[in-house]
Motif scaffolding. Structure first.
Motif: not given
Lengths: 322, 519
Positions: B75, B389-392, B394, B403, B405, B408, B412
């Motif tokens: 990713t 940004e936005g996934t892992h 903010t 995040t 999570d 995650l 990743e």
């Protein structure tokens, strides 16, 4: 291994045949071509993974610098070997290694045999299988896990064994740090992890014994112990001796991981063995030549042991490994 | 006749083996190291040779330690490749066994173009090879790369070998050490964070004896430590006692830390703590995992050493077991004269080297450095450090908020996170948004620590004997230190071990360091 070719005739099939002409040899080679093709993977394996790497052993006689390679590095003769033998701790390390090895032979080695005999006497296939599986499962746990489990059990800070000792009014024992407890802990862990696994070969060879022998013995009125003593044990003697010789070959090779995990500053005097020494003095400091020299020394000792034990066993009328 | 046919057979065998070894040779490059990831070595060099000045992506092979259990998916890598116009092949190897991997790859000449080391120790071990000219010198090229040129000169200086720069560094705060402690326990017993070493001892004692968890049983202990003198509690407490950082100056000459009185004072301190039962009794055999477990299972109240920033992970696991537990950090502990001190690392955690065996010429080196130059832009640095940004993460108040999570991120991002060159001040990436009060406190303390920081005077110095035997010799001192704390040897016994250290090469190390120190 040269011995094998030097002493032909142990079995008549293997005797080299003499051919009158080269064309006869060619014909014969051609006739058995499939057999030779089948030989190729084996030969390849030994050449690529066993014989070609031996070339690297010569760095034991060099001040090996990776960038300059084997051809470019300086030759230093026996420098690394003499460094090993004059190392102030060398004798101690060698003794530690030999003592652990001796414990392996004297205490651990008979246990799988006894276990296999016991398992064999068990009635009921289900139970037999169940116990056998239970016994060899620990083999699949890594040493890290085995050592961690023992740590949790024997630690001074709430380990169950020390808690029990305290409960019954005994002094707590510092199993992990006391030099006196290192060897018992080591061998107990070896037995716990490996004994069940070691029974597999013995059980297999016991299974191959002709049941008729037992029947005949029973007819003659032999009890169970008699049967074990006069039928089972003699039948697996060859296997026991073969495994013993192979074990002897690894005399200085006790497995690095297990000892390294148990080793600490307080028990180093009894726990440092050749393998762990190679790691700290050789690999961690990138002293490849020195480490190789130690490895070389280990292999030579192993070779001498195997050859001599094999000789002895043949003198005593046994088969030996070759 | 027999002889003849035998010769024939032998000839046949020889031809056969010659053929085999022939095959072997042509494949050597690929087969040299079967454990490495898919060998793209040949492609890479070919690409580099034939590449036109077009926009064909540069192919780079990178080897680095992995601090998680799984190799991360592509990713992040895919995004980095897009931003930097590269084709990257990452070879991750578990950090636990990375030294061995590094040494064996090095010995077989199969290090990839970009080689991350593991830490300062592996760097010191590599110095001999660096001096041997096995890695590219990058110092003179740095000025051509605007972003790499921002790297801090004082830290670059600490990574020089014989005054020349061969590596880029992964930055770390200079002094992150301190105490992580159970604030809820301290509050319950009415204790303030320890202002000096006596109060530290008193706190450890109170945590052991006054039943801070209130379960009516004497089942807690003060300090939890592990089998590690440097990154465990010992060195940090030792610097509070005023021991110099690894080496110190006496009458203008360098002397190793264990020859100082303060080192003995520290040993006495730990001896007292252990004998009183105010720390885990088996600490000389306790691994980091076991130590952390003791702390997060509520058995101990003080975790010293490592990094105060570890409070996040400790807190996460502790409140699973004790939802009411509160952790805090602390670092200013004075010695008996009221003076503060804190040992400092040389400002880097790890370095990256470029082996000459795989980087064929300067043109290829420059292409690789171009990649690292781009890595030091905020865009790429954020991507590799924080993820997408936005996934892992903010952005809040100009800071990155990871995040919730955590798995995650662990899976990743973590693999790439540890490879980012420089630090937030130089590569412009976001600082982290901390919510845990103890962590916010830790960040303040890290800055405070530097003000009283003690550097290691030998960080940029070289000693041949040290490189060759230092690790082995240090073992003598480490063993002696533990034996002293456990009461197996006394001061005379310890001094004898120091003499052994000197006679086996320590004296030479002292001499060699002093020879270069004077300059």
């Amino acid at each position: 291994m040269q011995e094998a070719t030097a002493q032909p005739g142990s079995s008549p099939d293997l005797e080299p045949r003499v051919y009158k002409t080269s064309s006869e040899l060619k014909k014969r080679l051609w006739r058995n071509k499939l057999l030779y093709v089948m030989l190729i993977p084996g030969v390849l394996y030994f050449l690529v993974f066993k014989y070609i790497p031996m070339y690297g052993m010569i760095i034991a006689f060099q001040d090996y610098k990776p960038y300059q390679g084997i051809t470019g590095s300086d030759w230093v003769g026996m420098k690394h070997f003499s460094r090993l033998f004059t190392e102030p701790d060398f004798l101690n390390i060698l003794m530690n290694t030999l003592i652990l090895f001796g414990m392996n032979i004297l205490i651990y080695f008979p246990i799988p045999i006894i276990l296999a005999l016991m398992l064999n006497e068990m009635r009921g296939n289900l139970f037999k299988r169940l116990f056998q599986t239970l016994f060899y499962l620990p083999h699949f746990m890594s040493w890290v896990i085995v050592v961690s489990i023992s740590f949790v059990m024997v630690t001074m800070d709430g380990g169950i064994i020390n808690e029990l000792l305290a409960y019954f009014g005994f002094e707590k024992i510092n199993f992990l740090l006391a030099p006196g407890w290192f060897r018992p802990m080591y061998i107990l862990q070896v037995i716990w992890r490996e004994a069940g696994w070691g029974t597999i070969i013995y059980l297999a060879s016991i299974a191959a014994i002709d049941p008729g022998l037992y029947e005949a013995a029973r007819m003659d009125g032999a009890g169970r112990l008699r049967q074990v003593w006069h039928i089972t044990l003699p039948a697996i003697r060859g296997v026991i001796i073969t495994l013993f010789i192979l074990k002897i070959g690894s005399v200085l090779d006790l497995g690095f991981e297990h000892v390294y995990l148990l080793l600490n500053s307080m028990n180093r005097e009894v726990a440092e063995i050749i393998d762990t020494y190679v790691y700290t003095a050789g690999l961690r400091q990138g002293q490849f030549s020195y480490s190789t020299a130690i490895g070389f020394f280990k292999s030579i000792v192993g070779l001498i042991m195997v050859v001599s034990v094999n000789k002895v066993s043949k003198k005593m009328g046994e088969e030996g490994v070759y | 006749m027999k002889k003849k046919s035998f010769t024939m057979l032998l000839t046949a065998l020889l031809t056969f083996s010659a053929m085999l070894s022939g095959c072997g040779n042509s494949n050597n490059e690929a087969a040299a190291d079967p454990t490495t990831a898919p060998a793209t070595g040949e492609n890479t060099t070919k690409a580099a040779e034939t590449e036109a000045p077009s926009e064909k992506p540069t192919e780079i092979k990178i080897m680095l330690p992995l601090n998680t259990t799984e190799t991360p998916p592509d990713t992040i890598k895919a995004e980095v490749e897009k931003l930097t116009n590269t084709k990257l092949t990452y070879q991750f190897f578990p950090a636990d066994t990375y030294e061995e991997k590094l040494n064996s790859s090095f010995a077989t000449g199969s290090l990839p173009q970009v080689t991350y080391l593991k830490n300062q120790t592996t760097f010191i071990q590599m110095k001999e090879a660096i001096k041997d000219g096995q890695f590219w010198e990058i110092g003179p090229l740095l000025s051509e790369f605007p972003n790499l040129n921002k790297l801090k000169p004082e830290i670059l200086n600490n990574t020089k070998v014989d005054g020349k720069l061969y590596s880029l560094y992964i930055g770390r705060p200079l002094a992150r050490q301190g105490i992580i402690y159970r604030k809820d326990w301290a509050d319950k017993l009415g204790l303030q964070p320890p202002a000096n070493t006596d109060e530290l001892l008193a706190m450890a004692k109170a945590f052991t004896e006054q039943d801070p968890d209130g379960n009516g049983k004497k089942d807690t202990t003060g300090i939890v430590d592990r089998n590690e003198l440097t990154y465990g509690a010992f060195k940090t407490v030792s610097s509070w006692f005023g021991t110099p950082n690894t080496w110190g100056e006496v009458d203008g000459k360098l002397a190793p830390e264990f020859t100082f009185q303060q080192y003995t004072d520290t040993m006495d301190f730990f001896k007292k703590i252990r004998e009183g039962g105010y720390m885990n009794q088996d600490f000389a055999a306790t691994s980091k995992t076991d130590a952390v477990n003791m702390f997060t299972s509520g058995k101990a109240g003080l975790y010293i050493g490592g990094s105060m920033q570890d409070i996040d992970t400790l807190n996460k696991d502790l409140i699973k077991n004790f939802p009411d537990a509160v952790l805090d950090t602390h670092s200013m502990v004075a010695d008996k004269d009221g003076k503060f001190a804190q040992w400092m690392i040389p400002g880097y955690n790890n370095v990256v080297l470029f082996p000459k065996t795989s980087v064929k010429d300067e043109a290829e080196l420059k292409k690789i450095l171009t990649f690292f130059d781009k890595m030091m832009t905020p865009e790429v640095a954020n991507l590799m450090y924080w993820g997408i940004e936005g996934t892992h993460y903010t952005v809040e108040d100009g800071k990155a908020k990871p995040t919730d999570d955590k798995e995650l991120i662990e899976r990743e991002v973590k693999g790439y996170k540890d490879s980012v060159i420089g630090e937030a001040e130089t590569n412009g990436m976001y600082l982290s948004l901390n919510v845990l009060p103890g962590r916010i406190h830790a960040e303040e303390l890290v800055l405070e620590n530097v003000k009283v920081g003690v550097p290691d005077p030998t960080a940029a110095l070289d000693s041949t004997t040290y490189t060759e035997k230092g690790v082995e010799l240090q073992q003598i001192i480490t063993d002696a230190t533990y034996k002293y704390i456990y009461g197996q040897i006394d001061k005379a016994g310890f001094d004898k071990e120091v003499e052994t250290w000197k006679s086996r090469g320590g004296a030479q190390i002292i001499e060699e360091y002093n020879a270069v120190y004077k300059k």
